[in-house]
Design an enzyme around this catalytic site. Structure first.
Site, PDB file in Angstrom:
ATOM      1  N   LYS A 140      37.489  -7.694  11.889  1.00  0.00           N
ATOM      2  CA  LYS A 140      37.910  -7.236  13.216  1.00  0.00           C
ATOM      3  C   LYS A 140      37.481  -5.783  13.380  1.00  0.00           C
ATOM      4  O   LYS A 140      38.026  -4.888  12.738  1.00  0.00           O
ATOM      5  CB  LYS A 140      39.439  -7.330  13.376  1.00  0.00           C
ATOM      6  CG  LYS A 140      39.858  -7.067  14.818  1.00  0.00           C
ATOM      7  CD  LYS A 140      41.299  -6.741  14.986  1.00  0.00           C
ATOM      8  CE  LYS A 140      41.645  -5.304  14.738  1.00  0.00           C
ATOM      9  NZ  LYS A 140      40.898  -4.317  15.557  1.00  0.00           N
ATOM     10  N   GLU A 333      44.326  15.868   9.839  1.00  0.00           N
ATOM     11  CA  GLU A 333      42.994  15.317  10.052  1.00  0.00           C
ATOM     12  C   GLU A 333      42.688  15.331  11.550  1.00  0.00           C
ATOM     13  O   GLU A 333      43.442  14.786  12.350  1.00  0.00           O
ATOM     14  CB  GLU A 333      42.930  13.875   9.533  1.00  0.00           C
ATOM     15  CG  GLU A 333      41.529  13.308   9.612  1.00  0.00           C
ATOM     16  CD  GLU A 333      41.449  11.844   9.198  1.00  0.00           C
ATOM     17  OE1 GLU A 333      42.360  11.070   9.542  1.00  0.00           O
ATOM     18  OE2 GLU A 333      40.464  11.469   8.534  1.00  0.00           O
TER      19      GLU A 333
END
Ligand code: NAD
Length: 436
Positions: A140, A333
């Site tokens: 996916k 991040e």
């Protein structure tokens, strides 16, 4: 190209996921019975097709993801190299007799695996060890990059894998959950953020499924004053600006020893300002657009916050000189083209600061002193360490993280172990010695 609709896909629901798993199971039966040499031939054929269609696939990926066509071609090269590497290994995967001939061990496929990716072509294209080990894969992709992985499915089929061995379903979190919880999915391999990784782990735990997690990072790059400055500057750019900074293992905390801080920063700013930003399909472009507007806004939000936390901002893609460890842009991040430069005095100090993070994906060191390089690397808590370069990942080297950056590995021989299970067979050569 920005903002243009390139394709529309329907999300796969429970019914489509069930169909994909059924097909994968049927294909697995055929594929897992094939000999190593038969699998080898199919992988080599897939590699050949990818080489032949290199420019076309790179173009699709650039439209899909936004990275420059120049860089997309590098990725395509990595993917056919990966197929060739595993084709070379697959023939040697036969069982091994054990000491005294009283038994044997064999590596068997796990069955149907699930792969889930982010915005990059690299993951589906370099995830090869699963097929090599005899599994089927349902992939996916991220809903933001649904297109290029379909080419891979097409190529595998053309190369001769049984239909359904590499199946693609489209969708977001709901589709991912159906797959993760499906009782016929034997392993989950996930690439994405730490919060999603944690949810995946919970779902896999319900079915006692093994998992590989390739999660985020906030990796340190340490530059000592005795380095080759030009290479260190080039390395810092490679560590931060590939794929517009949307690279998990980027070295976004750049620690520079005080003596060379000014010189280094000046050179980095000069080179960064020279990066050609623009239409990623143009040959000269080296940096394209971020994945979508919400992500752009998120990245700009980090920059705005940093402006409040320091006065020393270099240019839009760079924070110069006086970042501090506690700043948000240094701790979190960003997944965009934002480099934080921090200064340090001593080796012991920088090592402690470099490790002061919950992540542990990658790290780098630039120095001419090879003993120091190895000493520092030995102390770094990161799964992938670079000495005097950054973001170079030959397919034969395993890649993966420490700490919250995940576990399991991709690439290299060891990865086959993550996509197979060990069967031990004891064979009696004499009579049964019975206690009864
Ligand atoms: N370590 C690596 O190899 C590597 C490589 C590339 C990216 N990353 C990381 O990925 C992150 C960026 O990617 P992202 O924002 O697409 O990550 P994400 O976690 O938001 O999504 C990743 C994938 O998970 C799916 N997903 C989201 N929620 C889910 C749920 N509840 N259940 C099941 N599936 C779900 C998404 O549809 C997507 O396909 C960054 O943290 C980056 O560092 C890691």
């Amino acid at each position: 190209m920005a903002g243009r609709v390139i394709a529309t896909f329907a999300c796969s629901g429970e019914k489509e996921v069930n169909l994909a798993v059924q097909d994968a199971k049927a294909a697995f039966k055929i594929w897992s019975q094939k000999s190593g040499m038969e699998r080898c031939r199919v992988l080599l054929e897939a590699a050949r097709i990818i080489r032949e269609r290199r420019d076309e696939i790179a173009t699709v990926e650039t439209i899909n993801n936004g990275k420059s066509i120049f860089e997309a071609r590098w990725d395509i090269d990595t993917s056919w190299q990966c197929l060739e590497y595993y084709a070379g290994l697959v023939g040697s995967m036969a069982g091994k007799p054990q000491l005294g001939l009283s038994g044997a061990t064999d590596r068997e496929a796990l069955g149907g695996c699930l792969g889930r990716g982010t915005w990059d072509i690299k993951k589906p294209f370099v995830l090869v060890s699963w097929v090599c080990a005899g599994n089927a894969m349902i992939f996916k992709p991220s809903p933001f990059t649904p297109v290029s992985v379909l080419l891979l499915a097409e190529i595998y089929t053309e190369a001769g894998v049984p239909p359904g061995l590499f199946n693609v379903v489209q969708g977001g979190a709901a589709t991912g959950q159906f797959l993760c919880l499906h009782h016929d999915v034997a392993k989950v391999s996930f690439t994405g953020s730490v919060p999603t990784g944690s949810k995946i782990m919970e779902m896999a735990a319900k079915g006692i499924k093994p998992i590989t997690l390739e999660l985020g990072g906030k990796s340190p790059l340490i530059i000592f004053s005795d380095c080759d400055l030009e290479n260190a500057v080039k390395g810092a750019l490679m560590a931060n600006f590939l794929t517009q900074g949307e690279v998990c293992c980027n070295g976004t905390r750049v620690f520079v020893q005080k003596e060379i801080l000014e010189k280094f920063t000046k050179e980095v700013v000069k080179r960064t300002q020279g990066i050609k930003i623009g239409d990623p399909l143009l040959e000269g472009t080296r940096m394209g657009p971020l994945i979508n507007r919400p992500h752009l806004e998120r990245v700009l939000g980090f920059i705005e916050l940093a402006k409040e936390q320091t006065t020393d901002i270099g240019c839009i893609t760079l924070f110069a000189a006086d970042c501090r460890d506690e700043m948000t842009c240094v701790r979190e991040e960003i997944f965009g083209p934002v480099m934080s430069i921090l200064s340090f005095d001593t080796e012991a100090e920088v090592l402690e600061r470099a490790n002061n993070t919950t992540f542990g994906l990658a790290a780098g060191v630039f120095t001419r002193d090879i003993q120091r390089a190895h000493r520092v690397v030995a102390g770094l808590q990161a799964g992938m360490c670079f000495i005097n370069n950054y973001n170079v990942s030959p397919v034969e080297l395993p890649f993966g993280g420490y700490k919250k950056s995940g576990f399991g590995r991709e690439n290299g021989r060891v990865t086959i172990e993550y996509y197979s299970q060990l069967k031990t067979v004891y064979v009696e050569m004499g009579d049964v010695e019975s206690a009864f």
